[in-house]
Structure formats: C-alpha cells, structure tokens
Write an enzyme that holds these catalytic residues in place. Structure first.
Site, mmCIF file in Angstrom:
data_model
loop_
_atom_site.group_PDB
_atom_site.id
_atom_site.type_symbol
_atom_site.label_atom_id
_atom_site.label_comp_id
_atom_site.label_asym_id
_atom_site.label_seq_id
_atom_site.Cartn_x
_atom_site.Cartn_y
_atom_site.Cartn_z
ATOM 1 N N HIS A 178 5.600 4.871 -2.984
ATOM 2 C CA HIS A 178 5.100 3.506 -3.217
ATOM 3 C C HIS A 178 5.711 2.960 -4.491
ATOM 4 O O HIS A 178 5.700 3.623 -5.533
ATOM 5 C CB HIS A 178 3.576 3.482 -3.343
ATOM 6 C CG HIS A 178 3.049 2.109 -3.649
ATOM 7 N ND1 HIS A 178 2.889 1.148 -2.674
ATOM 8 C CD2 HIS A 178 2.705 1.517 -4.826
ATOM 9 C CE1 HIS A 178 2.448 0.043 -3.233
ATOM 10 N NE2 HIS A 178 2.334 0.234 -4.542
ATOM 11 N N ASP B 249 -10.348 -3.216 0.507
ATOM 12 C CA ASP B 249 -9.300 -3.585 -0.442
ATOM 13 C C ASP B 249 -8.745 -4.968 -0.138
ATOM 14 O O ASP B 249 -8.487 -5.753 -1.055
ATOM 15 C CB ASP B 249 -8.171 -2.551 -0.418
ATOM 16 C CG ASP B 249 -6.991 -3.012 -1.257
ATOM 17 O OD1 ASP B 249 -7.170 -3.169 -2.472
ATOM 18 O OD2 ASP B 249 -5.908 -3.250 -0.689
ATOM 19 N N ARG C 264 -9.725 -10.882 -6.343
ATOM 20 C CA ARG C 264 -9.126 -10.682 -7.666
ATOM 21 C C ARG C 264 -8.016 -11.694 -7.924
ATOM 22 O O ARG C 264 -7.811 -12.154 -9.052
ATOM 23 C CB ARG C 264 -8.561 -9.264 -7.761
ATOM 24 C CG ARG C 264 -9.621 -8.195 -7.839
ATOM 25 C CD ARG C 264 -9.046 -6.808 -7.570
ATOM 26 N NE ARG C 264 -7.860 -6.578 -8.382
ATOM 27 C CZ ARG C 264 -6.789 -5.917 -7.950
ATOM 28 N NH1 ARG C 264 -6.744 -5.425 -6.724
ATOM 29 N NH2 ARG C 264 -5.764 -5.722 -8.755
ATOM 30 N N SER D 141 -6.814 -0.097 -5.546
ATOM 31 C CA SER D 141 -6.241 -0.888 -4.462
ATOM 32 C C SER D 141 -5.063 -0.166 -3.829
ATOM 33 O O SER D 141 -4.993 0.030 -2.610
ATOM 34 C CB SER D 141 -5.803 -2.257 -4.991
ATOM 35 O OG SER D 141 -5.113 -2.987 -3.992
ATOM 36 N N LYS E 120 -5.236 2.651 0.003
ATOM 37 C CA LYS E 120 -4.406 2.521 1.208
ATOM 38 C C LYS E 120 -3.522 3.748 1.403
ATOM 39 O O LYS E 120 -3.347 4.229 2.526
ATOM 40 C CB LYS E 120 -3.554 1.246 1.121
ATOM 41 C CG LYS E 120 -4.370 -0.042 1.131
ATOM 42 C CD LYS E 120 -3.500 -1.262 1.290
ATOM 43 C CE LYS E 120 -2.673 -1.560 0.053
ATOM 44 N NZ LYS E 120 -3.474 -2.112 -1.052
#
Length: 429
Positions: free
Chosen positions: A86, A166, A173, A188, A192
């Site tokens: 990620h 999320d 947010r 967040s 996932k």
C-alpha cells in the site's frame, strides 16, 4: 432495544484526554455505521481524536471494529503465500503496475486492491483503465481464480463489503477538517488491508511536497502506527519511508505512466522507479520466505510475461495502442544550467488541470492527459531544451496547467544533492 452507551459520554471521554474503553469504542463504530450515532456526534469525536490522539490499544480496537463492520476475506485456500503493498500516494507513483507481476514471478500471490485518484495524486485503476478492454471490477471468484492460477497477481477495485464503516467515516473526515488525524488515517488504511486478508503487507509511506504527509516526522509516526496495527492484527507488516518531494519517474498521468511501467518491466525505465519497485519487491518476497533478487526477473523478461498474463486475465490487450493526446505543449529551459528543483505537488496539480485527475469522485479522467518530464533534478540543461511536454485533449487547459508550473522548478549553476528515495525501513517493535 436500548443502547448500552451514550455517544455524548464517549465524546466527553476523548475530549477530556481520556481513554475510551474497548466496549464503548466498538459500540461507537457500530452505532455510527448503522446510523444511530449521527454525523454531528461522530464529527465531535473525530475532532477530539485529532486534538488528543489515541493510545495504541484504542487504535487497534477502532481498526478491528471497522473491520468487523463488513466482510473479511481469506486467502488460506490458495496454496500460496500472499503479500500486498500500500502506498500513501504521490505524483508519478506507478509502482504497483510493475511490482505486482514482478512479485508474482516468484510464486507469491499479490491481491492488490487499489483505488482511483483524487486531486493531485493519481490512482492505479485510472492508469490501468488506459489499456483497452482492461476491467477493474472483479468478483471474488474471479479474483481468487486469477491468484490461484498462473497469473498469481490481481490489481482490481475493492468491493463495497470491506470495512464499510471506513467509507462512511472517511467521507465525514473529509468535510470536517479531521483528515490529518494519524490514528484515523492509520485505522482507515489498515482496516481495509487487514480485512483484505493478506498474510504480509509492505507500506510505502511517503513524505514531501507531493505526499499526503508533507513532514517526514509525521510520516514516520504514521508508518510506525500502521506497522504496529499490522503486528497487533497478525499481519506481517513493514514500511519503507520514501521521498515524494520530486515526481517519481519521468511521466505523470495515466497512459504515459503505463508506458513507463512497461519500460521497467522490459528491463529499462527510470532509475528511481526501478529502485523503488525492486526495494518493495524485496520486502514482499522476504516476508514470504522467498530468497531471490527480483531485479533478475526484470532483466530476463519473466516480469513482462507475468504482466501480459495479468492484463489479459482482466480482458485487457497488452499489445493495443494506448490513448494519445490531441494537443501537446512543450516547456523549454530559459537558460543553461542544472535543474536544481522540481516540486512534486505543483507538477501533480498541473497534470490534474490537464485532465489526468479528478476534482470529485464522479469526474472522468482523460487517459491521454499528463506530463512527460525530460529532465529531473541534477540533470544538466541547455537554453531552449525541452523540460516538460504537457498533454491534453483540450488546448484550453494549458494556461492553468502552466500557472501551476510557474515556480515549480529552478535552474541553477551547481548540481544539487539528490537524496535517496528510501529513507528508512520501519519494522514492528
């Protein structure tokens, strides 16, 4: 049925700098997901988190509660180790494209659930949709079949069933000034990724002008928080802290970034893209127990073969021509010297204004739009030499893109010190 907690009490606890007990925090996430806790109340809670922070245990509980709001995938039946990557996002960051097939060469399955770009940062799915026929939406059965077979890697859109809490909380947010809260960013991202079910995860946490986190110290804090979350959830997690002050590679956009990724897979491409791709691949392979040098698979063509299989498996044609722009504009050097600076954020904004990005999630991107960079910091340039080529389908977009580039670069007389891309490696404590 009466509720076991009161939202106002939970808000007050965090407002006053206290620690929210696990049952109350789990209830808050669940009650917000099902609509009992309203946006105004959750906004107050997220602002309290921004101002007062959360303990490691609170972040773990919140992340786990967000995972529990939806489905949790498992790749236990694949018969392969799984590893994912990620990135926190940047300009010219096309690393996922060559990385996924490169790691798959070595028998490690790569379930890469990716997203779309918004604002100045590009999205992996937008880039791949430049390829004629390529399809981002896969069913779970299609994804598992692709991972199980000789492809071994999949880059696709995440389903709506993963961590729905999320999705709701992120939208809140975004409009309440609490996006920057590190506990909320970490929960967040990791909710996932943990729900996705991968065994190992490498985080590419960026800092600098083109990154979400501009400050290196805050990027480090985010990386350490996410690595700890992974460890606490049983996911083997490491992070590389990487510099996003200057765009990655020599292309920023969609179709042009695919072309550059293919160059890397063919054993060429810009040195910085190759360096980061190989560094992340080494991490993913090492965590999967594979002792190999991934640079070899770039050099001998195996990574390219895997790429072609991956694209075909999702109905794309790896041999089809990629979109080309209707209009181009060249920016040249005004004098002899050395390119001493190139600001990633400004270049990203310019590419966005050319049509390569979107201002709202519902906007379309122009796959042929973007910027080709003919020089990077440290390169010598001559007066009149091309520095950038801007691409768009509408010549009317050039003026605003050029405004963004005004002041984005500097030409000096001495070669700047070019810092390494990878600044640090962060592991669980």
């Amino acid at each position: 049925m009466s509720e076991p907690f009161d939202a106002v009490d939970v808000i007050r606890m965090k407002r006053d700098g206290g620690t929210v007990p696990e049952p109350a925090l789990r209830w808050l996430v669940d009650a917000y997901t099902r609509g009992y806790v309203v946006d105004a109340q959750m906004s107050a809670f997220t602002m309290a988190v921004l101002l007062n922070g959360m303990s490691r245990e609170e972040i773990r509980v919140m992340t786990d509660a967000m995972i529990a709001s939806g489905e949790r995938m498992s790749f236990a039946g694949l018969g392969k180790r799984t590893a994912d990557k990620h990135s926190t996002g940047g300009v010219g960051d096309k690393i996922t494209l060559p990385l996924a097939p490169l790691v798959a060469v070595y028998g490690v399955a790569v379930p890469q659930l990716s997203g779309r770009g918004l604002g100045h940062t590009g999205g992996t799915l937008d880039k791949l949709e430049s390829i004629p026929g390529w399809r981002a939406a896969l069913s779970n059965d299609e994804m598992f079949a692709q991972l199980r077979g000789d492809v071994g890697a999949v880059i696709c859109a995440a389903g709506t069933g993963l961590a729905p809490a999320d999705k709701k909380l992120y939208a809140l947010r975004d409009v309440t000034g609490t996006v920057e809260a590190i506990p909320l960013i970490a929960s967040s991202i990791m909710s996932k990724k943990i729900a996705e079910g991968t065994e190992s995860l490498v985080l590419d946490v960026k800092f600098g002008s083109g990154a979400f986190m501009k400050d290196e110290a805050r990027a480090r804090e985010l990386a350490e928080t996410m690595v700890a979350l992974g460890a606490d959830s049983g996911v083997n997690t490491t992070a590389l802290l990487t510099d996003m002050s200057t765009p990655l590679g020599r292309t920023v956009g969609n179709a042009n970034e695919v072309r550059e990724s293919v160059e890397v897979l063919a054993g060429g491409g810009p040195a910085d893209v190759v360096e980061l791709t190989v560094a992340l691949a080494r991490e993913m392979l090492a965590m999967s127990g594979v002792d190999a040098d991934p640079a070899e698979a770039l050099a001998d063509g195996r990574a390219m073969d895997q790429w072609r299989r991956m694209i075909r498996a999702q109905d794309g044609d790896p041999d089809a021509p990629l979109p080309t722009p209707r209009e181009s504009h060249v920016v040249t050097a005004e004098r002899d010297g050395v390119l001493s600076a190139l600001d990633a954020f400004d270049v990203g904004v310019a590419a966005w204004r050319l049509g390569a990005g979107r201002a709202r999630p519902t906007d379309d991107v122009v796959h042929a739009a973007g910027i080709d960079l003919h020089a990077k910091p440290g390169d010598a340039v001559r007066s009149g030499q091309p520095l950038f080529t801007l691409h768009a389908d509408d010549a009317g977009r050039f003026d605003r893109a050029l405004e963004a580039l005004n002041g984005a670069y500097a030409i000096g007389d001495t070669r700047p010190v070019v810092a390494p891309i990878v600044r640090d490696r962060i592991t669980a404590r």
